[in-house]
Design a protein around this motif. Sequence first.
Motif, PDB file in Angstrom:
ATOM      1  N   MET A  66       0.847  -1.175   0.000  1.00 55.37           N
ATOM      2  CA  MET A  66       0.000   0.000   0.000  1.00 55.37           C
ATOM      3  C   MET A  66       0.898   1.246   0.000  1.00 55.37           C
ATOM      4  SD  MET A  66      -2.870   1.213   2.845  1.00 55.37           S
ATOM      5  CE  MET A  66      -3.909  -0.189   2.598  1.00 55.37           C
ATOM      6  N   SER A  67       0.545   2.228  -0.792  1.00 52.72           N
ATOM      7  CA  SER A  67       1.335   3.454  -0.875  1.00 52.72           C
ATOM      8  C   SER A  67       1.175   4.277   0.405  1.00 52.72           C
ATOM      9  CB  SER A  67       0.895   4.287  -2.081  1.00 52.72           C
ATOM     10  OG  SER A  67      -0.347   4.905  -1.827  1.00 52.72           O
ATOM     11  N   LYS A  68       2.117   5.164   0.657  1.00 48.88           N
ATOM     12  CA  LYS A  68       2.045   6.030   1.841  1.00 48.88           C
ATOM     13  C   LYS A  68       0.808   6.917   1.767  1.00 48.88           C
ATOM     14  CE  LYS A  68       4.612   5.812   4.551  1.00 48.88           C
ATOM     15  NZ  LYS A  68       4.597   4.877   5.679  1.00 48.88           N
ATOM     16  N   ALA A  69       0.468   7.408   0.575  1.00 49.07           N
ATOM     17  CA  ALA A  69      -0.732   8.231   0.428  1.00 49.07           C
ATOM     18  C   ALA A  69      -1.983   7.426   0.796  1.00 49.07           C
ATOM     19  CB  ALA A  69      -0.840   8.782  -0.983  1.00 49.07           C
ATOM     20  N   SER A  70      -2.051   6.189   0.354  1.00 51.91           N
ATOM     21  CA  SER A  70      -3.207   5.337   0.680  1.00 51.91           C
ATOM     22  C   SER A  70      -3.290   5.065   2.176  1.00 51.91           C
ATOM     23  CB  SER A  70      -3.132   4.020  -0.082  1.00 51.91           C
ATOM     24  OG  SER A  70      -3.232   4.253  -1.470  1.00 51.91           O
ATOM     25  N   GLU A  71      -2.134   4.802   2.802  1.00 59.20           N
ATOM     26  CA  GLU A  71      -2.109   4.593   4.252  1.00 59.20           C
ATOM     27  C   GLU A  71      -2.600   5.834   4.984  1.00 59.20           C
ATOM     28  OE1 GLU A  71       1.382   2.436   6.079  1.00 59.20           O
ATOM     29  OE2 GLU A  71       2.187   2.876   4.084  1.00 59.20           O
ATOM     30  N   PHE A  72      -2.151   6.997   4.526  1.00 58.06           N
ATOM     31  CA  PHE A  72      -2.541   8.263   5.140  1.00 58.06           C
ATOM     32  C   PHE A  72      -4.055   8.472   5.009  1.00 58.06           C
ATOM     33  CE2 PHE A  72      -3.548  12.731   4.924  1.00 58.06           C
ATOM     34  CZ  PHE A  72      -2.913  13.240   6.040  1.00 58.06           C
ATOM     35  N   ILE A  73      -4.583   8.286   3.808  1.00 59.00           N
ATOM     36  CA  ILE A  73      -6.017   8.485   3.567  1.00 59.00           C
ATOM     37  C   ILE A  73      -6.836   7.518   4.419  1.00 59.00           C
ATOM     38  CG2 ILE A  73      -7.844   8.242   1.825  1.00 59.00           C
ATOM     39  CD1 ILE A  73      -5.721   9.350  -0.216  1.00 59.00           C
ATOM     40  N   GLU A  74      -6.420   6.270   4.489  1.00 54.71           N
ATOM     41  CA  GLU A  74      -7.121   5.282   5.304  1.00 54.71           C
ATOM     42  C   GLU A  74      -7.102   5.688   6.787  1.00 54.71           C
ATOM     43  OE1 GLU A  74      -5.989   0.832   6.427  1.00 54.71           O
ATOM     44  OE2 GLU A  74      -6.576   1.035   4.318  1.00 54.71           O
ATOM     45  N   ALA A  75      -5.949   6.136   7.277  1.00 57.46           N
ATOM     46  CA  ALA A  75      -5.844   6.561   8.675  1.00 57.46           C
ATOM     47  C   ALA A  75      -6.692   7.810   8.934  1.00 57.46           C
ATOM     48  CB  ALA A  75      -4.380   6.826   9.038  1.00 57.46           C
ATOM     49  N   LEU A  76      -6.728   8.732   7.979  1.00 62.70           N
ATOM     50  CA  LEU A  76      -7.548   9.934   8.136  1.00 62.70           C
ATOM     51  C   LEU A  76      -9.025   9.582   8.206  1.00 62.70           C
ATOM     52  CD1 LEU A  76      -7.799  12.994   8.335  1.00 62.70           C
ATOM     53  CD2 LEU A  76      -7.889  13.048   5.836  1.00 62.70           C
ATOM     54  N   HIS A  77      -9.470   8.693   7.338  1.00 66.72           N
ATOM     55  CA  HIS A  77     -10.881   8.293   7.366  1.00 66.72           C
ATOM     56  C   HIS A  77     -11.229   7.619   8.696  1.00 66.72           C
ATOM     57  CE1 HIS A  77     -11.366   8.503   2.731  1.00 66.72           C
ATOM     58  NE2 HIS A  77     -11.511   9.675   3.304  1.00 66.72           N
ATOM     59  N   ARG A  78     -10.289   6.888   9.255  1.00 61.56           N
ATOM     60  CA  ARG A  78     -10.527   6.271  10.569  1.00 61.56           C
ATOM     61  C   ARG A  78     -10.699   7.347  11.651  1.00 61.56           C
ATOM     62  NH1 ARG A  78      -7.544   0.946  12.818  1.00 61.56           N
ATOM     63  NH2 ARG A  78      -8.569   0.886  14.825  1.00 61.56           N
ATOM     64  N   ALA A 126       4.167  12.819  -1.265  1.00 59.44           N
ATOM     65  CA  ALA A 126       2.831  12.743  -1.852  1.00 59.44           C
ATOM     66  C   ALA A 126       2.178  14.114  -1.713  1.00 59.44           C
ATOM     67  CB  ALA A 126       1.983  11.694  -1.152  1.00 59.44           C
ATOM     68  N   ILE A 127       1.387  14.456  -2.713  1.00 58.89           N
ATOM     69  CA  ILE A 127       0.592  15.675  -2.697  1.00 58.89           C
ATOM     70  C   ILE A 127      -0.863  15.239  -2.859  1.00 58.89           C
ATOM     71  CG2 ILE A 127       0.098  17.858  -3.843  1.00 58.89           C
ATOM     72  CD1 ILE A 127       3.057  17.823  -4.757  1.00 58.89           C
ATOM     73  N   LEU A 128      -1.705  15.697  -1.950  1.00 57.87           N
ATOM     74  CA  LEU A 128      -3.107  15.295  -1.944  1.00 57.87           C
ATOM     75  C   LEU A 128      -3.993  16.530  -1.998  1.00 57.87           C
ATOM     76  CD1 LEU A 128      -1.405  13.540   0.409  1.00 57.87           C
ATOM     77  CD2 LEU A 128      -3.478  12.207   0.256  1.00 57.87           C
ATOM     78  N   GLU A 129      -4.843  16.599  -3.001  1.00 57.40           N
ATOM     79  CA  GLU A 129      -5.810  17.689  -3.113  1.00 57.40           C
ATOM     80  C   GLU A 129      -7.145  17.167  -2.583  1.00 57.40           C
ATOM     81  OE1 GLU A 129      -7.617  20.729  -6.463  1.00 57.40           O
ATOM     82  OE2 GLU A 129      -6.685  18.867  -7.107  1.00 57.40           O
ATOM     83  N   TRP A 130      -7.790  17.935  -1.703  1.00 51.30           N
ATOM     84  CA  TRP A 130      -8.958  17.412  -1.003  1.00 51.30           C
ATOM     85  C   TRP A 130     -10.033  18.468  -0.775  1.00 51.30           C
ATOM     86  CZ3 TRP A 130      -9.133  20.479   3.208  1.00 51.30           C
ATOM     87  CH2 TRP A 130      -7.930  20.950   3.739  1.00 51.30           C
ATOM     88  N   THR A 131     -11.214  17.950  -0.449  1.00 57.86           N
ATOM     89  CA  THR A 131     -12.321  18.743   0.072  1.00 57.86           C
ATOM     90  C   THR A 131     -12.808  18.036   1.318  1.00 57.86           C
ATOM     91  OG1 THR A 131     -13.017  19.533  -2.104  1.00 57.86           O
ATOM     92  CG2 THR A 131     -14.666  19.612  -0.343  1.00 57.86           C
TER      93      THR A 131
END
Length: 127
Positions: A1-13, A76-81
Amino acid sequence: MSKASEFIEALHRIEESGDVEPMARLFAPDAELSNPTVSRPLHGPDGARNFWRSYRHTFGEVRSEFRCVVESDEAAILEWTSRGKLSHGGEFSYDGVSVIEHPAGAIRRFKAYFDPRALGLQLEHAA
């Protein structure tokens, strides 16, 4: 799993349950975390815990959606709302970009960029 995916998963948690531990484990001991509302950077896993607890407690409900994720071996660069409801029931929505630097695997630097005035106005009007 990529670091960005790990980050997004942890944020959603965090957003769903308030559990900051999976996120804190992603950060190196000397990591630095900041955003426009933090007067000085926080550091390490303990700083990450405080940073993300504060984030979650700002909102009654929150969910982040990621439009664009660009990742290399070191960053990683993540654009979000982020959207949701405040504890008073008022709705909010704000956009931003997060930069995550992870040259040795663990996150060494996290910086979020957004317009704090736009979010602040929404928080004030909903109160």
